[in-house]
Design a protein around this motif. Structure first.
Motif, PDB file in Angstrom:
ATOM      1  N   VAL A 153       0.834  -1.204   0.000  1.00 37.21           N
ATOM      2  CA  VAL A 153       0.000   0.000   0.000  1.00 37.21           C
ATOM      3  C   VAL A 153       0.869   1.255   0.000  1.00 37.21           C
ATOM      4  CG1 VAL A 153      -1.583   1.355   1.436  1.00 37.21           C
ATOM      5  CG2 VAL A 153      -2.035  -1.068   1.017  1.00 37.21           C
ATOM      6  N   GLY A 154       1.906   1.263   0.836  1.00 36.46           N
ATOM      7  CA  GLY A 154       2.787   2.418   0.890  1.00 36.46           C
ATOM      8  C   GLY A 154       3.469   2.692  -0.436  1.00 36.46           C
ATOM      9  N   GLU A 155       3.938   1.623  -1.105  1.00 28.24           N
ATOM     10  CA  GLU A 155       4.572   1.785  -2.409  1.00 28.24           C
ATOM     11  C   GLU A 155       3.578   2.329  -3.432  1.00 28.24           C
ATOM     12  OE1 GLU A 155       7.804   1.162  -3.685  1.00 28.24           O
ATOM     13  OE2 GLU A 155       8.327   1.205  -1.565  1.00 28.24           O
ATOM     14  N   GLY A 156       2.352   1.824  -3.381  1.00 23.67           N
ATOM     15  CA  GLY A 156       1.350   2.271  -4.337  1.00 23.67           C
ATOM     16  C   GLY A 156       1.009   3.738  -4.171  1.00 23.67           C
ATOM     17  N   ILE A 157       0.860   4.178  -2.938  1.00 27.71           N
ATOM     18  CA  ILE A 157       0.541   5.588  -2.684  1.00 27.71           C
ATOM     19  C   ILE A 157       1.731   6.468  -3.037  1.00 27.71           C
ATOM     20  CG2 ILE A 157      -0.051   7.276  -0.905  1.00 27.71           C
ATOM     21  CD1 ILE A 157      -1.653   5.099   0.501  1.00 27.71           C
ATOM     22  N   LYS A 158       2.941   6.011  -2.679  1.00 30.56           N
ATOM     23  CA  LYS A 158       4.143   6.797  -2.943  1.00 30.56           C
ATOM     24  C   LYS A 158       4.368   6.995  -4.440  1.00 30.56           C
ATOM     25  CE  LYS A 158       8.266   5.041  -2.483  1.00 30.56           C
ATOM     26  NZ  LYS A 158       9.518   4.459  -1.934  1.00 30.56           N
ATOM     27  N   SER A 159       3.895   6.050  -5.251  1.00 29.38           N
ATOM     28  CA  SER A 159       4.103   6.142  -6.700  1.00 29.38           C
ATOM     29  C   SER A 159       3.227   7.213  -7.350  1.00 29.38           C
ATOM     30  CB  SER A 159       3.815   4.792  -7.360  1.00 29.38           C
ATOM     31  OG  SER A 159       2.425   4.484  -7.309  1.00 29.38           O
ATOM     32  N   LYS A 160       2.232   7.692  -6.620  1.00 27.44           N
ATOM     33  CA  LYS A 160       1.355   8.741  -7.151  1.00 27.44           C
ATOM     34  C   LYS A 160       1.981  10.118  -6.898  1.00 27.44           C
ATOM     35  CE  LYS A 160      -2.768   5.989  -6.058  1.00 27.44           C
ATOM     36  NZ  LYS A 160      -4.029   5.931  -5.272  1.00 27.44           N
ATOM     37  N   PRO A 161       1.589  11.118  -7.688  1.00 28.19           N
ATOM     38  CA  PRO A 161       2.116  12.464  -7.440  1.00 28.19           C
ATOM     39  C   PRO A 161       1.766  12.922  -6.019  1.00 28.19           C
ATOM     40  CG  PRO A 161       1.009  12.356  -9.571  1.00 28.19           C
ATOM     41  CD  PRO A 161       0.713  11.063  -8.873  1.00 28.19           C
ATOM     42  N   ALA A 162       2.755  13.479  -5.324  1.00 25.11           N
ATOM     43  CA  ALA A 162       2.528  13.950  -3.957  1.00 25.11           C
ATOM     44  C   ALA A 162       1.572  15.142  -3.959  1.00 25.11           C
ATOM     45  CB  ALA A 162       3.850  14.337  -3.305  1.00 25.11           C
ATOM     46  N   ILE A 163       0.700  15.158  -2.979  1.00 21.97           N
ATOM     47  CA  ILE A 163      -0.247  16.266  -2.827  1.00 21.97           C
ATOM     48  C   ILE A 163       0.349  17.269  -1.853  1.00 21.97           C
ATOM     49  CG2 ILE A 163      -2.576  16.926  -2.165  1.00 21.97           C
ATOM     50  CD1 ILE A 163      -2.451  15.081  -4.624  1.00 21.97           C
ATOM     51  N   GLU A 164       0.572  18.486  -2.325  1.00 19.94           N
ATOM     52  CA  GLU A 164       1.161  19.505  -1.465  1.00 19.94           C
ATOM     53  C   GLU A 164       0.247  19.779  -0.268  1.00 19.94           C
ATOM     54  OE1 GLU A 164       2.908  24.086  -1.696  1.00 19.94           O
ATOM     55  OE2 GLU A 164       2.130  23.109  -3.500  1.00 19.94           O
ATOM     56  N   GLY A 165       0.843  19.769   0.919  1.00 17.43           N
ATOM     57  CA  GLY A 165       0.076  20.051   2.130  1.00 17.43           C
ATOM     58  C   GLY A 165      -0.722  18.873   2.654  1.00 17.43           C
ATOM     59  N   ASN A 166      -0.474  17.666   2.133  1.00 16.54           N
ATOM     60  CA  ASN A 166      -1.182  16.479   2.615  1.00 16.54           C
ATOM     61  C   ASN A 166      -0.793  16.228   4.070  1.00 16.54           C
ATOM     62  OD1 ASN A 166      -2.279  13.950   3.142  1.00 16.54           O
ATOM     63  ND2 ASN A 166      -1.692  13.079   1.174  1.00 16.54           N
ATOM     64  N   VAL A 167      -1.752  16.312   4.975  1.00 18.18           N
ATOM     65  CA  VAL A 167      -1.451  16.168   6.399  1.00 18.18           C
ATOM     66  C   VAL A 167      -1.121  14.724   6.769  1.00 18.18           C
ATOM     67  CG1 VAL A 167      -2.825  18.159   7.093  1.00 18.18           C
ATOM     68  CG2 VAL A 167      -3.916  15.909   6.960  1.00 18.18           C
ATOM     69  N   PHE A 168      -1.333  13.810   5.833  1.00 17.55           N
ATOM     70  CA  PHE A 168      -1.044  12.402   6.086  1.00 17.55           C
ATOM     71  C   PHE A 168       0.277  11.959   5.445  1.00 17.55           C
ATOM     72  CE2 PHE A 168      -5.709  12.925   5.492  1.00 17.55           C
ATOM     73  CZ  PHE A 168      -6.052  12.913   6.831  1.00 17.55           C
ATOM     74  N   GLN A 169       1.082  12.920   4.991  1.00 22.77           N
ATOM     75  CA  GLN A 169       2.308  12.581   4.270  1.00 22.77           C
ATOM     76  C   GLN A 169       3.283  11.789   5.137  1.00 22.77           C
ATOM     77  OE1 GLN A 169       2.619  13.244   0.920  1.00 22.77           O
ATOM     78  NE2 GLN A 169       4.352  11.817   1.098  1.00 22.77           N
ATOM     79  N   ALA A 170       3.329  12.059   6.433  1.00 27.65           N
ATOM     80  CA  ALA A 170       4.242  11.314   7.314  1.00 27.65           C
ATOM     81  C   ALA A 170       3.882   9.837   7.335  1.00 27.65           C
ATOM     82  CB  ALA A 170       4.216  11.891   8.728  1.00 27.65           C
ATOM     83  N   TRP A 171       2.594   9.523   7.314  1.00 27.06           N
ATOM     84  CA  TRP A 171       2.160   8.121   7.255  1.00 27.06           C
ATOM     85  C   TRP A 171       2.620   7.495   5.943  1.00 27.06           C
ATOM     86  CZ3 TRP A 171      -0.502   4.683   4.326  1.00 27.06           C
ATOM     87  CH2 TRP A 171      -1.017   3.535   4.964  1.00 27.06           C
TER      88      TRP A 171
END
Length: 232
Positions: A153-171
Motif C-alpha cells: 500500500v505504501g509503495e502504491g501511494i508513494k508512486s502517485k504524485p505527492a499532494i502539497e500540504g497532505n497532512v497524512f504525508q508522514a504516514w
C-alpha cells in the motif's frame, strides 16, 4: 500497485503462491475509501483519529505477537530479528502516532480510554492465538500480511504524485520508506525458508493463516472508515 512480484524470487515460492491467492482481497484493499482519501489528503480528520487510536491498540498486541514468534524462532538471528521488530512496533511506529495524536488533538487520556473496535479485537486475538498455539512457520504466515500489505500500500501511494500540504504525508513516508520495504522482504524470505522445511499439512495451515490475516487487514481499514463501534 504492483505488489504481486515485490519481495518474491520465483513464482514457485510459498509466499508468491500465497500472495497470488489473496489477489481478490488485495483488489478490495486497493479500493478502500480510507486509503484513497488518505493518499489525496481528503480523509476526514475524525476517520483518521479513529484509525490512529485503533492502530495504537493493534500495535500493542502485534508487538507481543512478534515477541512470541521470536521465542519460537529456530536460531538466534531470527530471535533477534523479531525481537527488534517488536521493539520497533512499540517505539518507532508509536513515535509516528505521537505526532499525529498531537496534530489531530488526541490526548493521552483518549488513548488510555480507547477500546478496540470489533474488527481490531478480532484481528489481534486471531494473531495472538495463532502465534501462541501454532508452529513458528504458521505464526510467521499470520504476521506476514501486516508487513507485506503495508509495504504494498505504501509503495502504491508513494508512486502517485505527492499532494502539497497532505497532512497524512508522514504516514505515507513511513510505509513507503526503503527500510520498511527491506524489513518486509526479510520476513517474506524467512517465511519461504520456513515453508520449505514444513510438511504439506503445515504449509496448508500457513496458507490459511496468511489469507485470514489479509482478510483482517481489509476489515481493520474498512472498520476505521465506518467509525466502527460495538453495536450493543
Amino acid at each position: 500497485m504492483d505488489g504481486i512480484t515485490q519481495g518474491t524470487e520465483t513464482t514457485e515460492s510459498f509466499t508468491a503462491a500465497a500472495w497470488g491467492q489473496i489477489k481478490p482481497i488485495m483488489a478490495e484493499i486497493e479500493r478502500l475509501p480510507l486509503l484513497e482519501r488518505l493518499s489525496d489528503g481528503t480523509l476526514p480528520p475524525e476517520v483518521f483519529r479513529h484509525y490512529i487510536l485503533q492502530d495504537a491498540i493493534y500495535l500493542k498486541h502485534y508487538a507481543r505477537c512478534l515477541a512470541i514468534v521470536a521465542a519460537k524462532a529456530p536460531d538466534n538471528a531470527q530471535v533477534l530479528r523479531f525481537l527488534g521488530s517488536a521493539q520497533k512496533a512499540i517505539t518507532v511506529e508509536q513515535g509516528l502516532h505521537a505526532g499525529f495524536l498531537t496534530q489531530f488533538g488526541i490526548s493521552s487520556a483518549d488513548v488510555t480510554a480507547a477500546e478496540p473496535s470489533p474488527a481490531c479485537f478480532a484481528y489481534t486475538n486471531f494473531l495472538l492465538a495463532t502465534a501462541y498455539h501454532s508452529s513458528y512457520a504458521v505464526a510467521l504466515s499470520a504476521i506476514l500480511p501486516c508487513f507485506w500489505i503495508y509495504w504494498h500500500v505504501g509503495e502504491g501511494i508513494k508512486s502517485k504524485p505527492a499532494i502539497e500540504g497532505n497532512v497524512f504525508q508522514a504516514w505515507i513516508n513511513t510505509y513507503g520508506d526503503p527500510q520498511f520495504a527491506a524489513g518486509a522482504r526479510e520476513v517474506i524470505a524467512l517465511t519461504d525458508i520456513a515453508a520449505r522445511a514444513a510438511s504439506a499439512p503445515e504449509r496448508q495451515l500457513m496458507g490459511d493463516a496468511f489469507a485470514r490475516a489479509a482478510q483482517y487487514e481489509w476489515m481493520f481499514w474498512d472498520s476505521a472508515w465506518r467509525l466502527e463501534k460495538w453495536p450493543v
